[in-house]
Design a protein around this motif. Structure first.
Motif, PDB file in Angstrom:
ATOM      1  N   ARG A  23     -46.792   6.951  12.337  1.00 49.24           N
ATOM      2  CA  ARG A  23     -47.283   6.667  10.981  1.00 49.24           C
ATOM      3  C   ARG A  23     -46.800   5.307  10.505  1.00 49.24           C
ATOM      4  NH1 ARG A  23     -46.158  12.236  10.211  1.00 49.24           N
ATOM      5  NH2 ARG A  23     -44.116  11.738   9.300  1.00 49.24           N
ATOM      6  N   ARG A  26     -48.593   2.528  12.622  1.00 47.87           N
ATOM      7  CA  ARG A  26     -50.006   2.409  12.247  1.00 47.87           C
ATOM      8  C   ARG A  26     -50.158   1.752  10.880  1.00 47.87           C
ATOM      9  NH1 ARG A  26     -52.143   7.795  13.009  1.00 47.87           N
ATOM     10  NH2 ARG A  26     -51.077   8.295  11.069  1.00 47.87           N
ATOM     11  N   ILE A  56     -55.823   2.384  16.563  1.00 52.07           N
ATOM     12  CA  ILE A  56     -55.367   2.047  15.213  1.00 52.07           C
ATOM     13  C   ILE A  56     -56.316   1.042  14.566  1.00 52.07           C
ATOM     14  CG2 ILE A  56     -53.544   0.856  13.919  1.00 52.07           C
ATOM     15  CD1 ILE A  56     -51.520   2.141  15.828  1.00 52.07           C
TER      16      ILE A  56
END
Length: 236
Positions: A23, A26, A56
């Motif tokens: 997370r 990205r 991504i």
């Protein structure tokens, strides 16, 4: 002309990043690339960290600002490269149903590819030296020029030389190497970029393998070696 080049290197094998790290990676990569107009450079293959970066970029929420994702790959390692061996024609590249050891398909979300044909076949890493030299050329020694100490003799340069240097700096583009996980070829990439071409590297600690090894080495240097070096400089 980009405002920044982010060169991403790391593991080429199947790799599952921890959810929390994924997370953060990205979010950070998308934010920087979409807001600064940065170019992202990878090895271009549909495996490992290169595949992850492609996925991504595909999630880019800004359709008006396309992210430039450039793959630099060894020609002899591209699966189905015979389909691309044409001149002046548009071809459709599809993933081969059979992949030989030492080859990999191209990642489909890359916007441009540069192929390095060093005569080798099914041997990854042939592009590493060229990639580092290209990134240095793009950077124009951006960080090296700023970090260099200036001596009295250098201050005696002519106004013409000073003007030329200023123009050179204006055309320079900062390049940073982002390291995620990785093995022997990642070590080679870091060496070519950092040691030979003065390009700074960021190690995404916690992703494993040589990336964590580099990160630990940096921490140990700061903890044990740098204080000694600072003390020696102070005593001089």
């Amino acid at each position: 002309r980009p405002s920044l080049v982010i060169s991403v290197t790391g593991g080429a094998k199947n790799y599952n990043m921890q959810a929390k790290l994924l997370r953060a990676f990205r979010r950070g990569l998308l934010k920087v690339a979409s807001t600064t107009g940065a170019w992202i450079v990878t090895g271009g293959m549909n495996t490992g960290i290169m595949k992850l970066v492609g996925e991504i970029v595909e999630m880019n929420p800004s359709h008006r600002r396309r992210i430039h994702l450039i793959g630099i790959a060894t020609w002899g390692c591209v699966a189905g490269r015979d389909k691309l061996n044409v001149y002046g024609k548009t071809v459709e590249y599809t993933k081969s149903s059979i992949e030989r050891r030492g080859t990999a398909p191209l990642e489909p979300n890359h916007t441009k590819f540069i192929f390095i044909d060093d005569g080798s076949e099914e041997k990854f890493g042939g592009e590493i030296e060229f990639r580092a030299c290209l990134e240095k050329a793009i950077s124009g020694n951006f960080f090296g020029t700023r970090c260099r100490t200036t001596s009295y003799v250098e201050l005696q340069t002519s106004a013409t030389t000073a003007t030329t240097s200023s123009l050179h700096l204006e055309r320079s583009v900062p390049v940073v190497l982002l390291v995620v996980e990785g093995g022997p070829n990642t070590v080679r990439t870091v060496h070519e970029a950092v040691v030979k071409n003065n390009i700074p590297a960021v190690f995404f600690e916690g992703t494993g393998r040589c990336c964590d090894l580099f990160a630990k080495a940096v921490r140990l240097y700061k903890e044990y070696i740098k204080p000694i070096e600072d003390a020696e400089e102070t005593s001089q």
